[in-house]
Motif scaffolding. Structure first.
Motif, PDB file in Angstrom:
ATOM      1  N   HIS A 148       0.809  -1.215   0.000  1.00  0.00           N
ATOM      2  CA  HIS A 148       0.000   0.000   0.000  1.00  0.00           C
ATOM      3  C   HIS A 148       0.847   1.272   0.000  1.00  0.00           C
ATOM      4  N   SER A 149       2.120   1.177   0.349  1.00  0.00           N
ATOM      5  CA  SER A 149       2.940   2.377   0.489  1.00  0.00           C
ATOM      6  C   SER A 149       3.614   2.796  -0.818  1.00  0.00           C
ATOM      7  N   ALA A 150       3.388   2.079  -1.920  1.00  0.00           N
ATOM      8  CA  ALA A 150       3.982   2.452  -3.201  1.00  0.00           C
ATOM      9  C   ALA A 150       3.367   3.764  -3.684  1.00  0.00           C
ATOM     10  N   VAL A 151       4.186   4.561  -4.364  1.00  0.00           N
ATOM     11  CA  VAL A 151       3.750   5.872  -4.860  1.00  0.00           C
ATOM     12  C   VAL A 151       4.206   6.030  -6.298  1.00  0.00           C
ATOM     13  N   TRP A 152       3.329   6.583  -7.137  1.00  0.00           N
ATOM     14  CA  TRP A 152       3.702   6.943  -8.509  1.00  0.00           C
ATOM     15  C   TRP A 152       3.580   8.453  -8.637  1.00  0.00           C
ATOM     16  N   THR A 153       4.599   9.065  -9.231  1.00  0.00           N
ATOM     17  CA  THR A 153       4.544  10.507  -9.470  1.00  0.00           C
ATOM     18  C   THR A 153       4.845  10.779 -10.929  1.00  0.00           C
ATOM     19  N   GLY A 154       4.258  11.827 -11.442  1.00  0.00           N
ATOM     20  CA  GLY A 154       4.497  12.244 -12.809  1.00  0.00           C
ATOM     21  C   GLY A 154       4.417  13.756 -12.918  1.00  0.00           C
ATOM     22  N   LEU A 208      -0.844  25.386  -6.596  1.00  0.00           N
ATOM     23  CA  LEU A 208      -2.232  25.849  -6.620  1.00  0.00           C
ATOM     24  C   LEU A 208      -2.640  26.144  -8.057  1.00  0.00           C
ATOM     25  N   PRO A 209      -3.799  25.796  -8.502  1.00  0.00           N
ATOM     26  CA  PRO A 209      -4.827  25.066  -7.781  1.00  0.00           C
ATOM     27  C   PRO A 209      -4.433  23.609  -7.575  1.00  0.00           C
ATOM     28  N   ARG A 210      -5.114  22.994  -6.657  1.00  0.00           N
ATOM     29  CA  ARG A 210      -4.813  21.626  -6.247  1.00  0.00           C
ATOM     30  C   ARG A 210      -6.111  20.822  -6.266  1.00  0.00           C
ATOM     31  N   ARG A 211      -6.007  19.568  -6.656  1.00  0.00           N
ATOM     32  CA  ARG A 211      -7.188  18.687  -6.646  1.00  0.00           C
ATOM     33  C   ARG A 211      -6.769  17.334  -6.101  1.00  0.00           C
ATOM     34  N   ARG A 212      -7.575  16.812  -5.194  1.00  0.00           N
ATOM     35  CA  ARG A 212      -7.329  15.486  -4.607  1.00  0.00           C
ATOM     36  C   ARG A 212      -8.570  14.636  -4.844  1.00  0.00           C
ATOM     37  N   ILE A 213      -8.375  13.486  -5.485  1.00  0.00           N
ATOM     38  CA  ILE A 213      -9.469  12.569  -5.781  1.00  0.00           C
ATOM     39  C   ILE A 213      -9.172  11.243  -5.088  1.00  0.00           C
ATOM     40  N   LEU A 214     -10.040  10.848  -4.195  1.00  0.00           N
ATOM     41  CA  LEU A 214      -9.868   9.577  -3.502  1.00  0.00           C
ATOM     42  C   LEU A 214     -10.070   8.438  -4.490  1.00  0.00           C
ATOM     43  N   LEU A 215      -9.245   7.405  -4.399  1.00  0.00           N
ATOM     44  CA  LEU A 215      -9.361   6.267  -5.302  1.00  0.00           C
ATOM     45  C   LEU A 215     -10.644   5.478  -5.062  1.00  0.00           C
ATOM     46  N   THR A 216     -11.258   5.651  -3.902  1.00  0.00           N
ATOM     47  CA  THR A 216     -12.544   4.996  -3.655  1.00  0.00           C
ATOM     48  C   THR A 216     -13.649   5.598  -4.525  1.00  0.00           C
ATOM     49  N   HIS A 217     -13.441   6.812  -5.060  1.00  0.00           N
ATOM     50  CA  HIS A 217     -14.409   7.457  -5.946  1.00  0.00           C
ATOM     51  C   HIS A 217     -14.143   7.161  -7.415  1.00  0.00           C
ATOM     52  N   VAL A 218     -13.056   6.463  -7.708  1.00  0.00           N
ATOM     53  CA  VAL A 218     -12.660   6.173  -9.094  1.00  0.00           C
ATOM     54  C   VAL A 218     -13.169   4.794  -9.484  1.00  0.00           C
ATOM     55  N   VAL A 219     -13.840   4.720 -10.651  1.00  0.00           N
ATOM     56  CA  VAL A 219     -14.317   3.424 -11.143  1.00  0.00           C
ATOM     57  C   VAL A 219     -13.499   2.932 -12.323  1.00  0.00           C
ATOM     58  N   GLY A 220     -12.681   3.791 -12.911  1.00  0.00           N
ATOM     59  CA  GLY A 220     -11.848   3.373 -14.028  1.00  0.00           C
ATOM     60  C   GLY A 220     -10.810   4.420 -14.376  1.00  0.00           C
ATOM     61  N   ARG A 233      -4.221  -0.264  -8.068  1.00  0.00           N
ATOM     62  CA  ARG A 233      -4.806   0.176  -6.809  1.00  0.00           C
ATOM     63  C   ARG A 233      -6.305  -0.086  -6.782  1.00  0.00           C
ATOM     64  N   LEU A 234      -6.977   0.100  -7.916  1.00  0.00           N
ATOM     65  CA  LEU A 234      -8.421  -0.163  -7.977  1.00  0.00           C
ATOM     66  C   LEU A 234      -8.695  -1.650  -7.779  1.00  0.00           C
ATOM     67  N   HIS A 235      -7.875  -2.488  -8.408  1.00  0.00           N
ATOM     68  CA  HIS A 235      -8.012  -3.942  -8.247  1.00  0.00           C
ATOM     69  C   HIS A 235      -7.722  -4.340  -6.799  1.00  0.00           C
ATOM     70  N   LEU A 236      -6.721  -3.712  -6.218  1.00  0.00           N
ATOM     71  CA  LEU A 236      -6.335  -4.000  -4.843  1.00  0.00           C
ATOM     72  C   LEU A 236      -7.482  -3.670  -3.897  1.00  0.00           C
ATOM     73  N   GLY A 291      -1.663   4.996  -2.265  1.00  0.00           N
ATOM     74  CA  GLY A 291      -2.671   3.985  -2.005  1.00  0.00           C
ATOM     75  C   GLY A 291      -4.060   4.530  -1.787  1.00  0.00           C
ATOM     76  N   ASP A 292      -4.188   5.811  -1.469  1.00  0.00           N
ATOM     77  CA  ASP A 292      -5.481   6.386  -1.122  1.00  0.00           C
ATOM     78  C   ASP A 292      -6.073   7.309  -2.174  1.00  0.00           C
ATOM     79  N   ALA A 293      -5.229   8.100  -2.869  1.00  0.00           N
ATOM     80  CA  ALA A 293      -5.768   9.171  -3.707  1.00  0.00           C
ATOM     81  C   ALA A 293      -4.815   9.567  -4.823  1.00  0.00           C
ATOM     82  N   LEU A 294      -5.383  10.274  -5.785  1.00  0.00           N
ATOM     83  CA  LEU A 294      -4.608  10.947  -6.821  1.00  0.00           C
ATOM     84  C   LEU A 294      -4.635  12.430  -6.461  1.00  0.00           C
ATOM     85  N   GLU A 295      -3.456  13.046  -6.441  1.00  0.00           N
ATOM     86  CA  GLU A 295      -3.375  14.470  -6.121  1.00  0.00           C
ATOM     87  C   GLU A 295      -2.688  15.193  -7.265  1.00  0.00           C
ATOM     88  N   VAL A 296      -3.303  16.282  -7.718  1.00  0.00           N
ATOM     89  CA  VAL A 296      -2.773  17.098  -8.811  1.00  0.00           C
ATOM     90  C   VAL A 296      -2.464  18.473  -8.242  1.00  0.00           C
TER      91      VAL A 296
END
Length: 187
Positions: A16-22, A101-113, A175-178, A89-94
């Motif tokens: 769960h502690s893996a992180v991807w950044t771009g 700024l601006p900043r957006r955080r989307i929880l992966l529990t709200h992502v379906v694909g 992460r969605l599969h997990l 493991g929890d969210a995508l943050e832009v």
């Protein structure tokens, strides 16, 4: 300068502690920022050394107009010179620009694909920056090129242009599969 790895990074023994950044950068917007700075400088120069004989109203309108246009161009373009995306493991943050700024955080529990898009253009979204279009959803577009699209549970979409978006999409899908199975995905 901070290193932004392209592939998921294991930061411990917990999956769960893996992180991807771009990141994505648009150097063209520095030209627009320079034009904004020039407008700002013109407004200051008019205010300081102008000897308008036609009255104070035209001078005041010119100074305020140049300074307002300059500030809007300068800060409006610097906010979208680059974008940084972080998925854990929890969210995508832009985060946009140098201040994040601006900043957006989307929880992966709200992502379906999540899907990879090979070509996102500012023309599709009506320009650079943080965009919303009723028929397309929301996007952060800082340059032309590859991007990732998140399909959210409420039917909306979120698009962001980022380098190596394909690896980001793979990471999000893992992460969605997990989260759906409750156990780490088998490789």
């Amino acid at each position: 300068m901070r290193d932004h790895p392209r592939e998921p990074r294991q930061t411990g023994t917990d999956f769960h502690s893996a992180v991807w950044t771009g990141r994505a950068t648009n150097r063209t917007q520095w030209v627009l920022a320079a034009v904004g700075a020039a407008c700002l400088a013109l407004g200051i120069q008019l205010a300081v050394s102008s000897t308008w004989t036609s009255g104070i109203a035209p001078l005041l309108m010119s100074v305020i107009g140049c300074m307002a246009a300059g500030l809007l161009m300068l800060f409006g373009t610097l906010a979208f010179v680059n974008v940084a995306v972080r998925v854990d493991g929890d969210a995508l943050e832009v985060r946009c620009g140098h201040m994040g700024l601006p900043r957006r955080r989307i929880l992966l529990t709200h992502v379906v694909g999540a899907e990879f898009v090979p070509q996102v253009t500012p023309r599709q979204w009506g320009g650079w920056g943080y965009r919303w279009r009723p028929e397309q959803g929301t996007a952060v577009v800082v340059r032309r090129g590859e991007g990732l699209v998140l399909r959210l549970g409420d039917g909306r979409t979120f698009t962001v242009t980022v380098d190596d978006a394909e690896a980001g999409v793979r990471f999000i899908r893992e992460r969605l599969h997990l989260s759906a199975t409750g156990a780490p995905a088998e490789a």
